[in-house]
Design an enzyme around this catalytic site. Structure first.
Site, PDB file in Angstrom:
ATOM      1  CB  THR A 100      -0.944   0.003   1.217  1.00 52.54           C
ATOM      2  OG1 THR A 100      -1.795  -1.133   1.141  1.00 52.54           O
ATOM      3  CG2 THR A 100      -1.782   1.266   1.262  1.00 52.54           C
ATOM      4  CG  HIS A 182      29.776 -42.599  -9.144  1.00 53.81           C
ATOM      5  ND1 HIS A 182      28.892 -42.599  -8.101  1.00 53.81           N
ATOM      6  CD2 HIS A 182      29.204 -43.367 -10.115  1.00 53.81           C
ATOM      7  CE1 HIS A 182      27.836 -43.321  -8.405  1.00 53.81           C
ATOM      8  NE2 HIS A 182      27.990 -43.790  -9.623  1.00 53.81           N
ATOM      9  CB  SER A 312      46.919 -15.687  -7.617  1.00 53.54           C
ATOM     10  OG  SER A 312      47.575 -15.670  -6.358  1.00 53.54           O
ATOM     11  CE  LYS A 318      45.804 -20.688  -8.467  1.00 50.70           C
ATOM     12  NZ  LYS A 318      44.370 -20.488  -8.644  1.00 50.70           N
ATOM     13  CD  GLU A 325      36.317 -19.122  -9.164  1.00 44.10           C
ATOM     14  OE1 GLU A 325      37.201 -19.993  -9.060  1.00 44.10           O
ATOM     15  OE2 GLU A 325      36.538 -17.902  -9.029  1.00 44.10           O
TER      16      GLU A 325
END
Length: 457
Positions: A100, A182, A312, A318, A325
């Site tokens: 409201t 697996h 990194s 790296k 991610e």
């Protein structure tokens, strides 16, 4: 400052504010998150006000004050919907559960703009909110905002990502690699087959979203306070919804049962679950791609991702799978939003659910995050993926799961013992099988053809 009054008394309001006493009271009462309600909902409320005013004009005699007043309301609502006065909607998302406060915020701003334009008194309740209630306007606005975000942002991003994954599936169609179940070596698969599975996940998610969005096309408009439609003539309601259907270019209809449409938010809960399904699919896809690119020398290393930034602050050279991610974090947030929406849907009482602003905010955040997340992942990662062909082949040939292919020749038990022997001795399955009695060398070549293993006989 100026003084305005509502049913509870006087409120001080900044002179340059377009809103009135109801909004000022809400600003004072709900200083909780410092996050205003998503403008997409405000925009949809304004478009609903515009539709109502435009239809009222048609029911007024031309040139009358009523006609001029509603024409001014329609024009003011269009200006608000276009985002010119975004700063006039500061009410916190954590507010009255019916929305409201935000509905009145829109009513007051439109009334003030219309009054200035028309030179006539325009009342936020009596005129801008005529034949409406927050209880039918606000859930309708959430539906419309979600539908607009779905068709305008989410589905195009989803389809672009699916196309990129399909393109990679074709590019990688002849690259044989080891399958994995697996997280252990399994029989061979092509990299293209793997990527085709990702594209198919998105196709299924799109189908589910479209099915789930059908419920959002049913608008509670016309039910007013409790679903009975008090003060909302059926003829006007039909015209308003037809006007909105044309405005949004969507198959909008009046809810067949207003008591369900206002008391329950099931349609939004079902739609949120479909957003969660897309989030789950994206998490799996992003996580798989992250794993496939792991290494690059001491991991799987079967694909390479574009280098978009240093990975990194301490390890030079790296490169991390940052886009994957980021998308995984988006997915996690969408799952959290769905949990919030699911709980809020369950919290309805009798003729109204009073958790609507939170539900709308969560659903629209999920829509936006998923759309932007997929765009970033597609542009900065998927389109630049390359396959490490020799690495894929090398790992496929080293997999002891190739023993599965020879079970028709020597039986399951013997195949298992050969696999163990190969593991312990370091010899290849082929060299062991070449000495196996009764095994035809030509047949062995055919059976151990890794490319043939990826095709259904």
């Amino acid at each position: 400052m100026r003084i305005e009054r509502d049913s509870l008394g006087e409120m001080q309001i900044p002179d340059d504010a377009l809103y009135g006493a109801a909004t000022a009271r809400a600003i004072h009462n709900f200083q909780i998150s410092n996050t205003p309600l998503c403008f997409a909902v405000i925009k949809s409320i304004a478009r609903i006000k515009r539709a109502w005013a435009a239809i009222h004009v048609q029911f007024c005699a031309a040139g009358t004050q009523e006609s001029i007043r509603f024409q001014a309301i329609a024009e003011a609502a269009a200006i608000v919907a276009n985002g010119k006065y975004n700063d006039q909607f500061p009410v916190d998302v954590y507010q009255t559960g019916s929305g409201t406060s935000s509905n009145m915020n829109v009513n007051e701003v439109i009334a003030r703009l219309a009054e200035a334009a028309a030179g006539l008194a325009v009342h936020p309740n009596d005129d801008v909110n005529r034949a409406q209630s927050s209880n039918d306007v606000f859930p309708s606005a959430i539906h419309l905002a979600c539908l607009e975000a779905l068709h305008g942002d989410l589905l195009p991003a989803l389809r672009d990502l699916r196309e990129s994954l399909n393109a990679k599936a074709q590019d990688f169609s002849d690259i044989v690699k080891t399958g994995r179940t697996h997280l252990q070596d399994a029989v061979p698969i092509t990299l293209g087959q793997e990527f085709s599975g990702y594209a198919a996940q998105l196709a299924r998610a799109e189908h589910t979203l479209l099915q789930a969005s059908a419920g959002l096309c049913e608008l509670p408009l016309g039910g007013t306070a409790v679903g009975t439609g008090m003060h909302a003539p059926a003829a006007l309601v039909r015209e308003v919804i037809a006007w909105l259907a044309q405005d949004y270019d969507l198959p909008l209809i009046e809810a067949p049962n207003h008591f369900e449409a206002q008391a329950a938010r099931d349609a939004l809960g079902i739609f949120s679950a479909a957003l969660r399904g897309l989030g789950l699919a994206l998490f799996k896809i992003a996580n798989d791609i992250r794993w496939l690119a792991s290494g690059p020398h001491c991991g799987l290393g079967e694909i390479s991702l574009p280098a978009t930034q240093p990975g990194s602050s301490i390890m030079p050279a790296k490169i991390n799978p940052v886009q994957a991610e980021a998308l995984m974090q988006v997915s996690a947030r969408v799952l959290g939003n769905d949990s919030t929406i699911a709980f809020a849907v369950s919290a309805g009482n009798f003729e109204l659910n009073t958790m609507m602003p939170l539900m709308g905010q969560c659903a629209l955040e999920s829509l936006s995050l998923l759309a932007r997340g997929m765009e970033s992942f597609n542009q900065n990662c998927v389109r630049g993926i390359t396959a490490n062909r020799e690495r894929c082949r090398e790992q496929a040939l080293r997999s002891l799961s190739l023993v599965t292919a020879i079970t028709p020749l020597v039986g399951y038990a013997r195949a298992a013992s050969l696999a163990k022997e190969a593991e312990q001795s370091g010899r290849s399955l082929r060299s062991l099988l070449e000495n196996e009695a009764g095994v035809d060398p030509a047949r062995l070549d055919a059976v151990l053809d890794i490319a043939a293993m990826t095709k259904r006989p």
